[in-house]
Scaffold this active site. Structure first.
Site, PDB file in Angstrom:
ATOM      1  N   TYR A  72     -58.600  32.542  11.828  1.00 14.79           N
ATOM      2  CA  TYR A  72     -58.282  34.066  12.233  1.00 14.79           C
ATOM      3  C   TYR A  72     -58.796  34.261  13.559  1.00 14.79           C
ATOM      4  O   TYR A  72     -58.048  34.971  14.433  1.00 14.79           O
ATOM      5  CB  TYR A  72     -59.067  34.720  11.221  1.00 14.79           C
ATOM      6  CG  TYR A  72     -58.730  36.334  11.284  1.00 14.79           C
ATOM      7  CD1 TYR A  72     -57.828  36.740  10.382  1.00 14.79           C
ATOM      8  CD2 TYR A  72     -59.350  37.246  12.248  1.00 14.79           C
ATOM      9  CE1 TYR A  72     -57.515  38.254  10.255  1.00 14.79           C
ATOM     10  CE2 TYR A  72     -59.026  38.502  12.257  1.00 14.79           C
ATOM     11  CZ  TYR A  72     -58.049  38.948  11.506  1.00 14.79           C
ATOM     12  OH  TYR A  72     -57.825  40.161  11.521  1.00 14.79           O
ATOM     13  N   PHE A 124     -34.717  48.206  29.227  1.00 16.57           N
ATOM     14  CA  PHE A 124     -33.961  47.478  28.124  1.00 16.57           C
ATOM     15  C   PHE A 124     -34.034  48.865  26.913  1.00 16.57           C
ATOM     16  O   PHE A 124     -35.080  49.679  26.938  1.00 16.57           O
ATOM     17  CB  PHE A 124     -34.663  46.110  27.635  1.00 16.57           C
ATOM     18  CG  PHE A 124     -33.963  45.913  26.436  1.00 16.57           C
ATOM     19  CD1 PHE A 124     -32.776  45.187  26.233  1.00 16.57           C
ATOM     20  CD2 PHE A 124     -34.766  45.751  25.146  1.00 16.57           C
ATOM     21  CE1 PHE A 124     -31.954  44.816  25.371  1.00 16.57           C
ATOM     22  CE2 PHE A 124     -33.907  45.085  23.937  1.00 16.57           C
ATOM     23  CZ  PHE A 124     -32.865  44.713  24.102  1.00 16.57           C
ATOM     24  N   ASP A 125     -33.176  48.448  25.879  1.00 19.94           N
ATOM     25  CA  ASP A 125     -33.132  49.601  25.012  1.00 19.94           C
ATOM     26  C   ASP A 125     -34.376  50.082  24.332  1.00 19.94           C
ATOM     27  O   ASP A 125     -34.835  51.054  23.870  1.00 19.94           O
ATOM     28  CB  ASP A 125     -31.921  49.329  24.109  1.00 19.94           C
ATOM     29  CG  ASP A 125     -31.911  48.185  23.276  1.00 19.94           C
ATOM     30  OD1 ASP A 125     -32.662  47.024  23.585  1.00 19.94           O
ATOM     31  OD2 ASP A 125     -31.199  47.964  22.519  1.00 19.94           O
ATOM     32  N   ASP A 215     -41.287  43.822  32.741  1.00 19.72           N
ATOM     33  CA  ASP A 215     -40.783  43.448  31.417  1.00 19.72           C
ATOM     34  C   ASP A 215     -40.343  42.010  31.776  1.00 19.72           C
ATOM     35  O   ASP A 215     -39.042  41.854  32.310  1.00 19.72           O
ATOM     36  CB  ASP A 215     -39.628  44.375  31.071  1.00 19.72           C
ATOM     37  CG  ASP A 215     -39.129  43.748  29.822  1.00 19.72           C
ATOM     38  OD1 ASP A 215     -38.946  42.728  29.347  1.00 19.72           O
ATOM     39  OD2 ASP A 215     -38.126  44.580  29.303  1.00 19.72           O
ATOM     40  N   ALA A 217     -39.300  39.284  30.251  1.00 20.13           N
ATOM     41  CA  ALA A 217     -38.461  38.361  29.102  1.00 20.13           C
ATOM     42  C   ALA A 217     -37.965  37.199  29.515  1.00 20.13           C
ATOM     43  O   ALA A 217     -37.844  36.302  29.167  1.00 20.13           O
ATOM     44  CB  ALA A 217     -37.761  39.290  28.483  1.00 20.13           C
ATOM     45  N   LYS A 258     -37.092  34.781  24.426  1.00 22.28           N
ATOM     46  CA  LYS A 258     -36.357  34.399  25.643  1.00 22.28           C
ATOM     47  C   LYS A 258     -36.637  33.330  26.288  1.00 22.28           C
ATOM     48  O   LYS A 258     -36.764  32.197  25.968  1.00 22.28           O
ATOM     49  CB  LYS A 258     -36.194  35.576  26.502  1.00 22.28           C
ATOM     50  CG  LYS A 258     -35.209  36.600  25.824  1.00 22.28           C
ATOM     51  CD  LYS A 258     -35.910  37.648  25.079  1.00 22.28           C
ATOM     52  CE  LYS A 258     -35.118  38.783  24.616  1.00 22.28           C
ATOM     53  NZ  LYS A 258     -35.793  39.668  23.538  1.00 22.28           N
ATOM     54  N   HIS A 450     -27.566  51.804  17.457  1.00 23.67           N
ATOM     55  CA  HIS A 450     -26.666  50.714  17.328  1.00 23.67           C
ATOM     56  C   HIS A 450     -26.715  49.560  16.381  1.00 23.67           C
ATOM     57  O   HIS A 450     -26.018  49.120  15.893  1.00 23.67           O
ATOM     58  CB  HIS A 450     -26.495  50.041  18.855  1.00 23.67           C
ATOM     59  CG  HIS A 450     -27.852  49.529  19.346  1.00 23.67           C
ATOM     60  ND1 HIS A 450     -29.074  50.548  19.821  1.00 23.67           N
ATOM     61  CD2 HIS A 450     -28.098  48.452  19.806  1.00 23.67           C
ATOM     62  CE1 HIS A 450     -29.776  49.754  20.213  1.00 23.67           C
ATOM     63  NE2 HIS A 450     -29.503  48.237  20.058  1.00 23.67           N
TER      64      HIS A 450
HETATM   65  N1  F0G Z   1     -36.878  43.687  27.225  1.00 22.29           N
HETATM   66  C1  F0G Z   1     -35.904  43.105  27.378  1.00 22.29           C
HETATM   67  C2  F0G Z   1     -35.573  42.754  28.707  1.00 22.29           C
HETATM   68  C3  F0G Z   1     -35.115  42.448  26.376  1.00 22.29           C
HETATM   69  O1  F0G Z   1     -34.110  41.864  26.664  1.00 22.29           O
HETATM   70  C4  F0G Z   1     -35.815  42.636  24.954  1.00 22.29           C
HETATM   71  C5  F0G Z   1     -34.977  41.994  23.955  1.00 22.29           C
HETATM   72  C6  F0G Z   1     -36.999  43.133  24.919  1.00 22.29           C
HETATM   73  C7  F0G Z   1     -37.627  43.589  25.938  1.00 22.29           C
HETATM   74  C8  F0G Z   1     -37.586  43.265  23.600  1.00 22.29           C
HETATM   75  O2  F0G Z   1     -38.028  42.236  22.923  1.00 22.29           O
HETATM   76  O3  F0G Z   1     -36.679  41.454  20.974  1.00 22.29           O
HETATM   77  O4  F0G Z   1     -39.045  40.423  21.476  1.00 22.29           O
HETATM   78  O5  F0G Z   1     -39.102  42.861  20.821  1.00 22.29           O
HETATM   79  N2  F0G Z   1     -33.892  41.853  24.008  1.00 22.29           N
HETATM   80  C9  F0G Z   1     -33.054  41.102  22.783  1.00 22.29           C
HETATM   81  C10 F0G Z   1     -31.642  41.055  23.392  1.00 22.29           C
HETATM   82  C11 F0G Z   1     -33.152  41.861  21.494  1.00 22.29           C
HETATM   83  O6  F0G Z   1     -30.897  40.726  22.536  1.00 22.29           O
HETATM   84  O7  F0G Z   1     -31.368  41.345  24.754  1.00 22.29           O
HETATM   85  P1  F0G Z   1     -38.293  41.661  21.456  1.00 22.29           P
END
Ligand code: F0G
Length: 468
Positions: A72, A124-125, A215, A217, A258, A450
């Site tokens: 843990y 990002f969304d 960010d 990713a 990613k 979406h």
């Molecule tokens: N930031 C970026 C640039 C992303 O592309 C994503 C996720 C996230 C944050 C959120 O990360 O999914 O681990 O919670 N992108 C995916 C996509 C879902 O299909 O581009 P997460």
């Protein structure tokens, strides 16, 4: 003869894929209410919905799964990850999170309040969702070149410094808790940000006393583009470039699904101990204790290993080379795509492909559905459905770009799969003028619609979409 390119790995485990008939796909997509997220994976032949969590782990990563320490607190897998994050990114503090949006939730809980403003390059969304959910505002300061898909620009993810400074000058002090640089910029087409731009944004933020976060990713893919496209970095290693990139920021949220090539996981890293203490509280509240943060020990070990593999030049060359290959095939058929091809996906310009359809009938979603019907290929709409409604006016937001994203999972498909996808799109492109109507919304959620939206085809005889 110059030797041709070949992947720097071989395949040990395969998953069979099944093809279906068009008649069955017509049934399935109708049952899915024309939302590709609602399809079952067996109903898809080639799945380019996302490159997130869909990569193939290496045998070294799978061995880390067996070596996972499930204590843990204080697990050795955590310390493996801590060492990699410290060495690779130069970040002294971090908490694991179950994925990227969880890192956003933890960070934003600590620093964003109602009425705040968060500038960046096309958030990002989920990032935008987390900002707007807190009644704050995300302001897109991406350079204008990014919204012209035909224009060649090496760094279409760059932030326009004038736009950024305008935000800084127009907001009362204390209303901008951070600026976010997304590397690579997913929303504008997987487009990279140059080291020069990162440096300049960081300097401007410092001048105004505003923290700057990545960010991160797809930070490794961004570093690859810096190496290829920014002269002074041609002879630097990817890991050197990564370390310099992170030296300009105060912290980072990371979706490890990613560029760390794992199926689940993320983290939030920072330099400042005071901020770390603040985020620690929210991590414990939302994710879990500080040394596992919503993940199993085995996930942390696989992530540590994945971060190292994801920053190897030969891997990135193969990965981004495959994305570029699909881009070239599509261009051969004359299909308009975001130029140049991005890091993780090819973005087809649906506005140009289906120029005769009104934007109110969702051109990119229409193209995504056509691609599924044609060959069982699943892409994703990056257009008006994703852009959602304006939180104040509740009107649909129609972004400048209507894109169909074909995101390529890491180390999963071969170039024969890419040829198949390109042929499907070529067939659609040839008969594009026969696609006379798009879709209308039947049901939608108040935020991030979406994922769960329900649609129906607009009928030939109907006067048009009723969307506002
Ligand atoms: N930031 C970026 C640039 C992303 O592309 C994503 C996720 C996230 C944050 C959120 O990360 O999914 O681990 O919670 N992108 C995916 C996509 C879902 O299909 O581009 P997460």
């Amino acid at each position: 003869m110059e030797l041709p390119y070949a992947e720097p790995y071989r395949i040990k485990v395969v998953e069979p894929l099944e093809k279906s008939t068009r008649a069955r796909r017509e049934q399935w997509i109708k049952q899915a209410r024309y939302n590709l997220f609602n399809l079952r994976s067996e109903q898809v032949f080639i799945d380019l919905l996302t490159d997130s969590g869909t990569g193939a782990m290496s045998h070294h990563q799978w061995s880390e799964i067996m070596l996972g320490d499930e204590s843990y607190a204080g697990s050795s897998s955590y310390y493996k990850l801590k060492e990699v994050i410290g060495q690779l990114l130069g970040m002294p503090y971090f908490v694991p999170t179950h994925q990227g949006r969880a890192a956003e939730n933890v960070l934003f809980s600590a620093i964003i309040s109602e009425g705040d403003v968060v500038p960046g390059n096309a958030h990002f969304d989920t990032t935008k969702g987390h900002i707007e959910f807190r009644k704050a505002q995300a302001i897109d300061c991406t350079i204008d070149e990014a919204s012209d898909t035909t224009l060649h620009h090496p760094f279409k993810g760059n932030i326009d410094l004038k736009k950024l400074e305008r935000v800084f000058k127009s907001c009362p002090p204390g209303k901008i808790p951070l600026c976010i640089i997304t590397v690579t910029c997913n929303t504008s087409g997987g487009q990279p940000v140059s080291m020069q731009n990162i440096r300049q944004v960081s300097a401007l933020c410092r001048q105004y006393g505003i923290p700057v976060f990545f960010d991160a990713a797809r930070f490794a893919e961004n570093a690859y583009f810096i190496k290829l496209r920014e002269d002074e970095y041609a002879d630097r290693s990817i890991r050197d470039i990564v370390l310099e990139m992170f030296s300009y920021v105060d912290g980072a949220t990371m979706s490890s699904k990613k560029d760390a090539i794992v199926n689940i996981g993320g983290f939030l890293a920072c330099r400042n101990k005071e901020l770390f203490d603040k985020i620690s509280m929210y991590c414990i509240l939302y994710e879990g204790y500080l040394t596992y943060g919503g993940l199993a020990g085995r996930d942390l070990g696989a992530m540590a290993r994945g971060l190292m593999e994801g920053t190897e030049f030969s891997y990135l060359e193969s990965r981004i080379g495959q994305v570029a290959y699909l881009g070239r095939q599509l261009k051969k058929y004359g299909i308009p795509c975001q130029e140049p091809t991005g890091g993780h996906a090819v973005f087809v310009d649906a506005k140009m492909c289906l120029a005769h359809l009104p934007k109110e009938e969702f051109q990119a979603q229409t193209l995504a559905i056509e691609l599924y019907l044609e060959g069982g290929v699943r892409g994703v709409e990056i257009g008006a459905l994703l852009a959602d409604r304006d939180p104040q006016t509740r009107q649909n937001r129609y972004p400048r770009l209507e894109l169909l994203r074909l995101a390529i999972p890491r180390r999963v498909y071969t170039n024969n799969h890419m040829d198949y996808v390109a042929a499907c799109l070529a067939n659609i492109y040839e008969r594009r003028n026969s696609i006379s109507r798009g879709y209308r919304i039947v049901k939608e959620a108040p935020i991030m619609r979406h994922f769960t939206i329900e649609l129906e085809p607009v009928q030939e005889s109907s006067p048009g979409s009723n969307q506002t």
